[in-house]
Structure formats: C-alpha cells, structure tokens
Design a protein around this motif. Structure first.
Motif, PDB file in Angstrom:
ATOM      1  N   TYR A 120      39.326   0.618 -10.956  1.00 44.39           N
ATOM      2  CA  TYR A 120      38.153   1.305 -10.429  1.00 44.39           C
ATOM      3  C   TYR A 120      37.608   0.632  -9.171  1.00 44.39           C
ATOM      4  CZ  TYR A 120      33.377   3.191 -10.320  1.00 44.39           C
ATOM      5  OH  TYR A 120      32.205   3.763  -9.949  1.00 44.39           O
TER       6      TYR A 120
ATOM      7  N   ASN B  72      34.060   9.259 -13.431  1.00 41.97           N
ATOM      8  CA  ASN B  72      33.563   8.293 -14.412  1.00 41.97           C
ATOM      9  C   ASN B  72      33.271   8.970 -15.746  1.00 41.97           C
ATOM     10  OD1 ASN B  72      33.715   6.108 -12.661  1.00 41.97           O
ATOM     11  ND2 ASN B  72      31.620   6.356 -11.957  1.00 41.97           N
TER      12      ASN B  72
ATOM     13  N   TYR C  19      41.568   7.127 -12.492  1.00 45.58           N
ATOM     14  CA  TYR C  19      41.620   6.852 -11.057  1.00 45.58           C
ATOM     15  C   TYR C  19      43.025   6.539 -10.549  1.00 45.58           C
ATOM     16  CZ  TYR C  19      36.528   6.762 -10.726  1.00 45.58           C
ATOM     17  OH  TYR C  19      35.196   7.114 -10.717  1.00 45.58           O
TER      18      TYR C  19
ATOM     19  N   SER D 257      36.536   9.549 -17.470  1.00 46.08           N
ATOM     20  CA  SER D 257      37.077   8.313 -18.048  1.00 46.08           C
ATOM     21  C   SER D 257      36.275   7.900 -19.287  1.00 46.08           C
ATOM     22  CB  SER D 257      37.116   7.187 -17.016  1.00 46.08           C
ATOM     23  OG  SER D 257      35.825   6.738 -16.674  1.00 46.08           O
ATOM     24  N   ASN D 258      34.972   8.138 -19.280  1.00 43.21           N
ATOM     25  CA  ASN D 258      34.156   7.840 -20.463  1.00 43.21           C
ATOM     26  C   ASN D 258      34.548   8.734 -21.638  1.00 43.21           C
ATOM     27  OD1 ASN D 258      32.743   5.885 -19.046  1.00 43.21           O
ATOM     28  ND2 ASN D 258      31.026   7.234 -18.571  1.00 43.21           N
TER      29      ASN D 258
ATOM     30  N   ARG E 281      36.964   0.089 -21.225  1.00 42.51           N
ATOM     31  CA  ARG E 281      36.378   0.925 -20.175  1.00 42.51           C
ATOM     32  C   ARG E 281      37.223   0.838 -18.904  1.00 42.51           C
ATOM     33  NH1 ARG E 281      30.757  -0.176 -17.183  1.00 42.51           N
ATOM     34  NH2 ARG E 281      30.549   1.803 -16.109  1.00 42.51           N
TER      35      ARG E 281
ATOM     36  N   ARG F 177      39.170   3.987 -17.079  1.00 45.12           N
ATOM     37  CA  ARG F 177      38.946   4.306 -15.665  1.00 45.12           C
ATOM     38  C   ARG F 177      40.246   4.270 -14.879  1.00 45.12           C
ATOM     39  NH1 ARG F 177      33.100   2.081 -13.571  1.00 45.12           N
ATOM     40  NH2 ARG F 177      31.902   3.612 -14.751  1.00 45.12           N
TER      41      ARG F 177
ATOM     42  N   ASN G  69      32.343  11.234  -6.121  1.00 46.60           N
ATOM     43  CA  ASN G  69      31.835  11.448  -7.474  1.00 46.60           C
ATOM     44  C   ASN G  69      30.457  12.087  -7.462  1.00 46.60           C
ATOM     45  OD1 ASN G  69      34.004  10.597  -9.028  1.00 46.60           O
ATOM     46  ND2 ASN G  69      33.353   8.472  -9.009  1.00 46.60           N
TER      47      ASN G  69
END
Length: 97
Positions: free
Chosen positions: A72, A41, A68, A44-45, A60, A64, A29
């Motif tokens: 996570y 991340n 992923y 995903s946000n 959240r 994620r 990342n």
C-alpha cells in the motif's frame, strides 16, 4: 445456478474489478468514495473481513496488497496525489459531516 458456479462467477467479477482498479491508477480513492461510496481500501477491508469470517489468516497489509497489487505504501507513493479542497468538501458532504 448452483452455489459453486455462483461463487466462481462472483470470484471472477471480483478479480476483474481488482484488475480494473489496478489499471485505473488515475482514479483516486477519494474520487471513488465521493462517487461510489467505497474505494480500494474499503475493498481490501472487505476482503480481510471475509478472511476473518472464514478463519483465514490475513493481515491488513496482505489484504491491501491483494487489492493494490503492491504494498500500500508503495502504491500511495507512486499513484496517490493530495486531495484537492473540492474533493475534501465533496467527501465531507457525502459522509454527512
């Protein structure tokens, strides 16, 4: 192009990006952040933000896992390595610190 077709094409591109990121576990990342300014991340946000904007319940952790392909914490344990000093330095420079 009508709106439904555009949405379908954008969704297909999103799914392909997510699949690609799941396959490229060798790309950390922090490397994505340093080169592109976003990472898994962030993606995903953005997914959670879109869900929130539409009134769709999504935690959240759920957003994620959607990116992923697994929880996570499991992904981190399996694929994430510690950032090198050079990676951290590059991150600090790109973030304006």
């Amino acid at each position: 192009m009508d709106d439904n077709t555009r949405t379908e094409l954008e969704a297909a591109a999103f799914r392909r990006l997510v699949a690609h990121l799941r396959e490229r576990t060798d790309v950390q990342n922090i490397d994505l952040m340093n080169l592109a300014g976003f990472c898994r991340n962030c993606l995903s946000n953005w997914l959670k933000d879109a869900a929130d904007a539409q009134g769709v319940a999504m935690s959240r952790d759920e957003s994620r896992e959607a990116v992923y392909g697994m929880p996570y914490e499991a992904w981190k344990a399996k694929h994430q390595s510690a950032a090198t000093p050079a990676q951290v330095d590059a991150f600090d420079k790109t973030r304006g610190h």
